[in-house]
Design a protein around this motif. Structure first.
Motif: not given
Length: 596
Positions: A452-456
């Motif tokens: 799971v990747r998070t983004f700005s």
């Protein structure tokens, strides 16, 4: 199996002490950001419940940071949803910008008017920076936006206070200290509420519900044991229970099994979907039981002056050979879908020669008044309020995705080879050097494991964590929400515990320990590959999804919209989607491509 443990008595006391000190400021901040006292109370209580539910981890990581992140993101989400139902701000709330308010009441009204005119995120930035006295870095972290955007938002908020005559200072802009004093005029009117005890009680009930699901007795426990034995190479497995093919009760609760510590929920087959309970939040979202452009031809044309109504859904209509136009659902204005009389959209031709028009889960922006479409060598922005379009060139003829980043300003576009960041205001286009995504988070497959990747807020990657549980192969669009949940379609290995189910949706909360849960589609002959597609997140951590089935006299799959509550493990029915109508008169045929 779930990672839940009994709560220690000292945890309640620790949380109570923390919440008693923070409940007042949290409530005042939530009311200012949402612009509504009942909504602010719900947001503040919900944020404290979220912290209480994970108190051990929050206490270790820093509970103030947890509370800020949940509170302000939820407040922005609630305020954005409320704007969907508002045609405009009540003019009676605005002070005359040509007069200087002298008394406290007039000045307070001017501050309210200034805040009401700001976008929800800018209100949150102003409250965090001035009322909560957080640094720009802390503000950026809490809202998941770049620090430079925080500075820009603050200047807009400062200009709003000046324009509404909030100070008797001869028209000059307020300093940071003066801005704080102005916000306190409104915040001081919010009465204190005792939220600590109800927050802990609600979180405790959530824990008890999870533990009850673990100790459900024979069927699920045996299935989990069999899966564990299969994964660890155990000898003679216990006799397998036969999981039911539909919800276990009339309230939509799904049966479940556990594999490698991951909950797998067993969805009904297509014959069971009409028996699901109706989605209770459908009226709030203006989702009707029948979704699509309908059968009336020709379609109504959107007024050249545009519309102030919010876009609930967009449907792609074929109007010629490789020519498409969007048709908008504006349920607050009219029950009939409105075709936009704009230059035709063209599909991108892929490497294998196919040309498929695309819409995605971020086609419609958070305020639901702008849309963006990928085109060969460009992105096209449609402003619904004016019915005007803007074509922004991008040096890439292979664009297949375009969506609004969470800052509401950046368009994230992607082809098979490149990612692009497009400033919708200036038209500046930047080729991304790292992964980009138009959402808070996504689920991807890195070498060896799903992550799971998070983004700005502007779409740039900020982190990645591996998922626990069985191996997954994900595909299609990811959807995410402000609470950190992400969802994507997945294939997984057929297992005896799931009776050969091998596809569905996976959902995971990236802000916490990334343990996924899976909604597994039935393995019946009328369920095609790629049966589920996530559409959007609804209220209370609910995934709105498309479910397709085959069979009958129609060549195209039948499509339903369902709602999966990932917290309570319930599945609801929302409505039916019109079948594609490619041979319609006047070439106004529904392609079957649509988005919420």
């Amino acid at each position: 199996m779930t990672g839940q443990r009994p709560r220690r008595p000292d945890e309640a006391a620790d949380f109570g002490e923390f919440a008693a000190a923070r409940q007042g400021p949290a409530l005042r901040a939530a009311v200012l950001v949402t612009g509504d006292r009942p909504a602010g109370e719900r947001v503040a209580l919900g944020a404290l419940v979220a912290v209480a539910a994970h108190w051990a981890a929050a206490r270790e990581d820093g509970p103030d940071r947890w509370l800020r992140r949940v509170l302000y993101r939820d407040a922005v989400s609630a305020a954005t949803a409320a704007r969907v139902d508002e045609a405009a701000t009540d003019g009676a709330l605005h002070a005359d910008p040509d007069t200087d308010p002298d008394d406290i009441g007039e000045r307070r009204d001017a501050v309210r008017a200034a805040l009401a005119g700001l976008e929800p995120r800018r209100r949150a930035v102003a409250v965090l920076r001035w009322l909560d006295e957080r640094t720009e870095a802390e503000t950026a972290e809490a809202l998941a936006v770049p620090a430079e955007e925080v500075a820009a938002d603050l200047e807009v908020a400062r200009e709003a206070l000046t324009a509404h005559g909030a100070l008797h200072l001869g028209g000059r802009a307020p300093s940071d200290g003066e801005a704080r004093d102005l916000l306190e005029l409104v915040a001081d009117e919010v009465p204190d509420l005792a939220l600590a005890a109800p927050a802990w009680a609600a979180a405790d009930e959530r824990h008890r519900t999870v533990r009850r699901r673990v100790v459900v007795g024979g069927g699920v426990a045996v299935a989990g044991a069999v899966a564990a034995m299969a994964l660890t190479g155990g000898d003679e497995p216990l006799p397998l229970p036969r999981p039911s093919t539909g919800p276990s009760t009339a309230d939509g609760r799904l049966p479940e099994v556990s594999v490698a510590g991951v909950r797998i929920l067993l969805a009904p087959d297509p014959q069971g979907e009409p028996l699901l309970p109706l989605y209770p939040d459908a009226p709030r979202l203006a989702l009707s039981p029948r979704l699509g452009p309908g059968v009336d031809r020709p379609l109504q044309i959107l007024s050249p002056a545009g519309s102030t109504a919010s876009v609930r859904a967009v449907y792609l209509i074929q109007t010629g050979a490789d020519a498409y136009r969007p048709a908008l659902s504006l349920p607050r204005q009219t029950a009939q879908v409105q075709l936009v009389a704009m230059a035709p959209l063209r599909p991108t031709v892929l490497g294998d020669g196919t040309s498929v028009p695309r819409l995605g889960p971020r086609t419609i922006d958070a305020d639901r008044h702008r849309l963006v479409f990928p085109q060969p060598g460009a992105v096209v922005v449609l402003e619904v309020r004016s019915a005007r379009t803007r074509r922004i060139p991008v040096d890439d003829d292979g664009l297949v995705e375009a969506g609004w980043a969470t800052d509401g300003l950046t368009v994230v576009a992607r082809s098979a080879e490149n990612g692009w960041l497009v400033d919708s205001r200036s038209g500046e286009v930047t080729r991304a050097s790292t992964e980009v995504h138009a959402g808070w988070a996504d689920i991807a497959v890195a070498p060896g494991r799903a992550t799971v990747r998070t983004f700005s807020g502007s779409g740039r990657i900020t982190g990645a964590r591996e998922l626990t549980g069985p191996d997954l192969d994900v595909y299609g669009p990811s959807i995410s929400n402000i609470e950190g949940w992400a969802c994507r379609a997945t294939y997984f290995g057929a297992m005896p515990a799931t009776r050969s189910r091998m596809q569905g949706l996976v959902a995971v909360q990236g802000d916490l320990r990334p343990s996924p849960r899976i909604l597994a589609a039935a393995p019946t002959s009328d369920v095609p590959l790629g049966a589920y597609r996530p559409l959007a997140w609804g209220p209370r951590d609910t995934v709105l999804l498309e479910s397709r089935s085959v069979g009958g006299v129609f060549p195209d799959p039948a499509t339903r919209v369902l709602a999966w509550d990932v917290i309570t493990d319930r599945l609801y029915r929302v409505g039916e989607v019109d079948r594609p109508h490619r041979d319609a008169p006047d070439e106004q045929g529904f392609t079957g491509v649509w988005a919420l």
